[in-house]
Design a protein around this motif. Structure first.
Motif, short mmCIF file in Angstrom:
data_model
loop_
_atom_site.label_atom_id
_atom_site.label_comp_id
_atom_site.label_asym_id
_atom_site.label_seq_id
_atom_site.Cartn_x
_atom_site.Cartn_y
_atom_site.Cartn_z
N ARG A 48 0.83 -1.22 0.00
CA ARG A 48 0.00 0.00 0.00
C ARG A 48 0.87 1.27 0.00
O ARG A 48 0.50 2.28 -0.59
CB ARG A 48 -0.94 -0.01 1.21
CG ARG A 48 -2.15 -0.95 1.02
CD ARG A 48 -2.86 -1.27 2.31
NE ARG A 48 -3.19 -0.10 3.11
CZ ARG A 48 -4.17 0.76 2.84
NH1 ARG A 48 -4.93 0.57 1.79
NH2 ARG A 48 -4.40 1.79 3.62
N THR A 51 2.09 1.94 -3.59
CA THR A 51 1.09 2.55 -4.49
C THR A 51 0.61 3.92 -4.00
O THR A 51 -0.11 4.61 -4.73
CB THR A 51 -0.16 1.65 -4.61
OG1 THR A 51 -0.71 1.45 -3.32
CG2 THR A 51 0.18 0.34 -5.26
N SER A 53 -1.38 4.25 -1.39
CA SER A 53 -2.64 4.06 -0.66
C SER A 53 -2.44 4.30 0.83
O SER A 53 -3.37 4.64 1.55
CB SER A 53 -3.19 2.65 -0.88
OG SER A 53 -3.49 2.46 -2.23
N VAL A 69 1.64 9.87 -8.22
CA VAL A 69 0.88 9.69 -9.46
C VAL A 69 1.69 8.90 -10.49
O VAL A 69 1.13 8.05 -11.21
CB VAL A 69 0.39 11.05 -10.01
CG1 VAL A 69 1.53 11.98 -10.33
CG2 VAL A 69 -0.49 10.87 -11.24
N ASP A 70 3.00 9.11 -10.53
CA ASP A 70 3.85 8.37 -11.47
C ASP A 70 3.97 6.90 -11.05
O ASP A 70 4.00 6.02 -11.90
CB ASP A 70 5.24 9.01 -11.54
CG ASP A 70 5.19 10.39 -12.16
OD1 ASP A 70 4.38 10.58 -13.08
OD2 ASP A 70 5.95 11.28 -11.72
N LYS A 72 1.73 5.18 -9.41
CA LYS A 72 0.46 4.51 -9.71
C LYS A 72 0.40 4.12 -11.19
O LYS A 72 -0.21 3.12 -11.54
CB LYS A 72 -0.71 5.45 -9.41
CG LYS A 72 -1.02 5.61 -7.93
CD LYS A 72 -2.16 6.57 -7.75
CE LYS A 72 -2.35 7.01 -6.33
NZ LYS A 72 -3.30 8.11 -6.20
N ARG A 73 1.01 4.94 -12.03
CA ARG A 73 0.99 4.70 -13.47
C ARG A 73 1.77 3.44 -13.82
O ARG A 73 1.46 2.77 -14.81
CB ARG A 73 1.62 5.92 -14.16
CG ARG A 73 1.25 6.14 -15.58
CD ARG A 73 1.34 7.61 -15.93
NE ARG A 73 2.60 8.24 -15.53
CZ ARG A 73 3.68 8.33 -16.32
NH1 ARG A 73 3.66 7.83 -17.53
NH2 ARG A 73 4.76 8.95 -15.88
N PHE A 77 -1.99 -3.04 -8.82
CA PHE A 77 -2.13 -3.59 -7.46
C PHE A 77 -3.46 -4.34 -7.35
O PHE A 77 -4.49 -3.83 -7.80
CB PHE A 77 -2.08 -2.41 -6.48
CG PHE A 77 -2.09 -2.77 -5.02
CD1 PHE A 77 -1.63 -3.99 -4.56
CD2 PHE A 77 -2.54 -1.84 -4.08
CE1 PHE A 77 -1.62 -4.29 -3.21
CE2 PHE A 77 -2.54 -2.13 -2.72
CZ PHE A 77 -2.09 -3.37 -2.30
N VAL A 100 -10.39 4.06 -17.02
CA VAL A 100 -9.42 4.79 -16.19
C VAL A 100 -7.96 4.35 -16.34
O VAL A 100 -7.07 5.07 -15.93
CB VAL A 100 -9.80 4.78 -14.68
CG1 VAL A 100 -11.15 5.42 -14.46
CG2 VAL A 100 -9.76 3.39 -14.10
N TYR A 101 -7.75 3.18 -16.91
CA TYR A 101 -6.36 2.73 -17.09
C TYR A 101 -6.04 2.64 -18.58
O TYR A 101 -6.42 1.69 -19.25
CB TYR A 101 -6.12 1.37 -16.42
CG TYR A 101 -6.28 1.42 -14.91
CD1 TYR A 101 -5.41 2.16 -14.13
CD2 TYR A 101 -7.32 0.73 -14.28
CE1 TYR A 101 -5.56 2.22 -12.75
CE2 TYR A 101 -7.48 0.80 -12.90
CZ TYR A 101 -6.60 1.53 -12.15
OH TYR A 101 -6.76 1.60 -10.79
N PRO A 102 -5.31 3.63 -19.09
CA PRO A 102 -4.97 3.62 -20.52
C PRO A 102 -4.14 2.39 -20.91
O PRO A 102 -4.11 2.02 -22.08
CB PRO A 102 -4.16 4.90 -20.71
CG PRO A 102 -4.43 5.74 -19.51
CD PRO A 102 -4.75 4.81 -18.40
N THR B 2 -4.19 8.90 -16.47
CA THR B 2 -5.62 8.89 -16.79
C THR B 2 -6.10 10.28 -17.19
O THR B 2 -5.75 11.28 -16.56
CB THR B 2 -6.42 8.39 -15.57
OG1 THR B 2 -5.89 7.14 -15.17
CG2 THR B 2 -7.89 8.23 -15.89
N PRO B 84 -4.33 6.58 -11.76
CA PRO B 84 -3.15 7.45 -11.89
C PRO B 84 -3.55 8.90 -12.21
O PRO B 84 -3.65 9.28 -13.37
CB PRO B 84 -2.36 6.83 -13.05
CG PRO B 84 -3.03 5.57 -13.39
CD PRO B 84 -4.40 5.60 -12.85
#
Lengths: 236, 257
Positions: A48, A51, A53, A69-70, A72-73, A77, A100-102, B2, B84
């Motif tokens: 956690r 990520t 969290s 943010v980077d 998480k990209r 998880f 939400v996830y490209p 995102t 993200p």
């Protein structure tokens, strides 16, 4: 081989209790890493923190990127399913992922769904524990990232489902990505592990290649892990 | 990373379904009330309009609470916080998703009101004629538009302050409980919630009063000018609260495990 994860001097406290203290860890790319430790050792917390969290102090970088943010990209998880209402249908969760996830790969997800025998028309509330874990694995592995974090993917599920999940991990893990699997049951995942990280006494007590453990101590990963907790193995 | 619009859409999905459920219940309630009035022999041309306006308060209140809960849960939900997205964009997307749904409920209520108005047109125009003739000449259409637009902005700012105050109370409690021992945490949380809401309300009214006091010294006593001063005060309060919320979100607020 470059590093995918670097953790330096990581500390985490919650409710006045130290959970993790001075954690240092570096993981190379392309590995399957077993994150082992007894219940409450801090394995989930460590994931956690990676990520974002959970919020601790210290440095965490994924692919040399420290901003949350980077990170998480670059990280997928298995906790991503938490937060959906029980009445949500799986195909709706999949739509959400696509949105939400490209990096979500729909083709790969379809292959995983077929392999893991998942019925995507079901609601989350209708899934057994094993089936829910399969959904989590399919969704987590369908993202194209550098680091996969699977938190206790085998807890409380039958051996057939466990074997299928392990097979899917071997089959669908991208070669250059690193996968961290946390668990306190070691037997079934031991053969697929490249590295072993053991969390004990609020820190990373051991980080060693699985083959080195077998060579150095002449015992299997499970025996090594158990003897470490029983005080049979001394490690610097 | 995102896309912001994708995040807004993702956050709106479940809220939209919730709002539709509330509106469906609202429609059923209006139908039952109207039918009951007809069955008891009291049906008049204003019956539908009074049913709609009677239930509108309940519907908007319930939708407001439900959206506030959804909005606050977003801050501690893994499925949303793992997207993200920077904390600022996340906060903005969450705000827009809730406001969009609130607007949707208001528009639906306005449409229902308009339908009720169609049935009650005769009675309403008779009543309004008197008021209109009494007000005639006081305001030009341009003035009316200006006043209407100012009031809409004021309504939006009031909503924004309420929303950021709810988040402030929630996030401060979340952060404080993180640093407290587990023992009797629920009791402490409850006491904290009450205390923080009280302190926040006091603070908001104090800052609002202060800004208004200073600005009334600077600007004259024109009515519309007063409204703009109120809007400015609310904008300052919400900006401060949002900044505090973002800081907590970035530094301390964790997802519920």
């Amino acid at each position: 081989m470059s590093d995918v994860l670097t953790i330096e001097n990581l500390n985490y406290k919650r409710n006045l209790k130290v959970i993790l203290h001075d954690v240092n860890l570096t993981l190379a790319q392309g590995k399957i890493v077993g994150l082992l430790g007894e219940n409450g050792a801090g394995k989930t917390t460590l994931m956690r923190l990676i990520t974002g969290s959970a919020k601790g102090s210290g440095h965490i970088a994924v692919r040399d990127l420290e901003k949350t943010v980077d990170r998480k990209r670059h990280v997928s998880f298995s906790e991503q399913l938490k937060g959906f209402a029980d009445g949500t249908r799986i195909d709706r969760v999949v739509d959400y992922y696509r949105l939400v996830y490209p990096d979500f790969d729909g083709q790969r997800f379809e292959e995983l769904v077929t392999f893991l025998q998942i019925d995507t028309s079901l609601k989350l509330s209708a899934l057994s524990k094993g089936m829910k874990e399969k959904v989590v694995i399919a969704l987590t592995l369908s993202r194209q990232v550098d680091l996969y974090l699977l938190d206790e993917p085998f807890s409380g599920i039958d051996s057939m489902s466990r074997k299928r999940i392990i097979s899917s991990i071997i089959k669908w893990k991208p070669d250059d990505a690193t996968m961290v699997i946390s668990d306190h049951y070691v037997t079934e995942i031991a053969p697929i592990l490249d590295d072993v990280v053991i969390v004990k006494d609020q820190t990373v007590a051991i980080h060693q290649a699985a083959d080195d453990i077998r060579d150095e101590y002449g015992i299997g990963i499970e025996a090594f892990y158990e003897s470490l907790y029983e005080g049979g193995v001394k490690h610097d | 990373m995102t896309n912001l619009w994708s995040a807004i859409k993702a956050m709106s999905g479940s809220r939209f379904r919730q709002m539709n459920q509330i509106l469906l219940i609202d429609l059923i309630a209006i139908a039952v009330t109207t039918l009951w009035t007809a069955v008891t022999g009291h049906f008049a041309d204003v019956t539908i309009l009074s049913s709609v306006s009677g239930w509108a308060f309940v519907t908007t209140a319930v939708s407001f609470v439900m959206l506030a809960v959804a909005s606050e849960r977003a801050f501690t939900s893994d499925s949303l916080r793992l997207i993200p997205l920077s904390d600022g964009k996340f906060y903005f997307a969450n705000l827009v998703a809730s406001f969009g749904q609130l607007l949707y409920v208001w528009v639906a209520q306005a449409i229902l009101g308009a339908i009720g108005l169609l049935f009650a047109w005769g009675t309403i125009t008779r009543e309004l004629r008197g008021i209109w003739s009494w007000n005639a000449g006081l305001q030009t259409p341009g003035d009316l538009f200006q006043t209407g637009a100012t009031l809409l902005i004021l309504a939006f700012m009031i909503w924004l302050v309420i929303w950021s105050t709810i988040s402030l109370a929630h996030l401060v409690t979340n952060v404080i409980t993180r640093f407290l021992p587990r023992f009797r945490q629920q009791v402490v949380s409850f006491v904290l919630y009450v205390a923080i809401i009280w302190v926040t309300i006091r603070l908001v009214s104090f800052v609002g009063g202060l800004v208004q006091k200073f600005s009334s010294l600077l600007i004259g006593q024109q009515d519309l000018g007063q409204l703009w001063i109120a809007i400015l005060s609310l904008a300052i309060i919400s900006a401060l609260e949002i900044a505090a919320n973002l800081f907590m979100l970035k530094k301390w607020v964790e997802t519920v495990h």
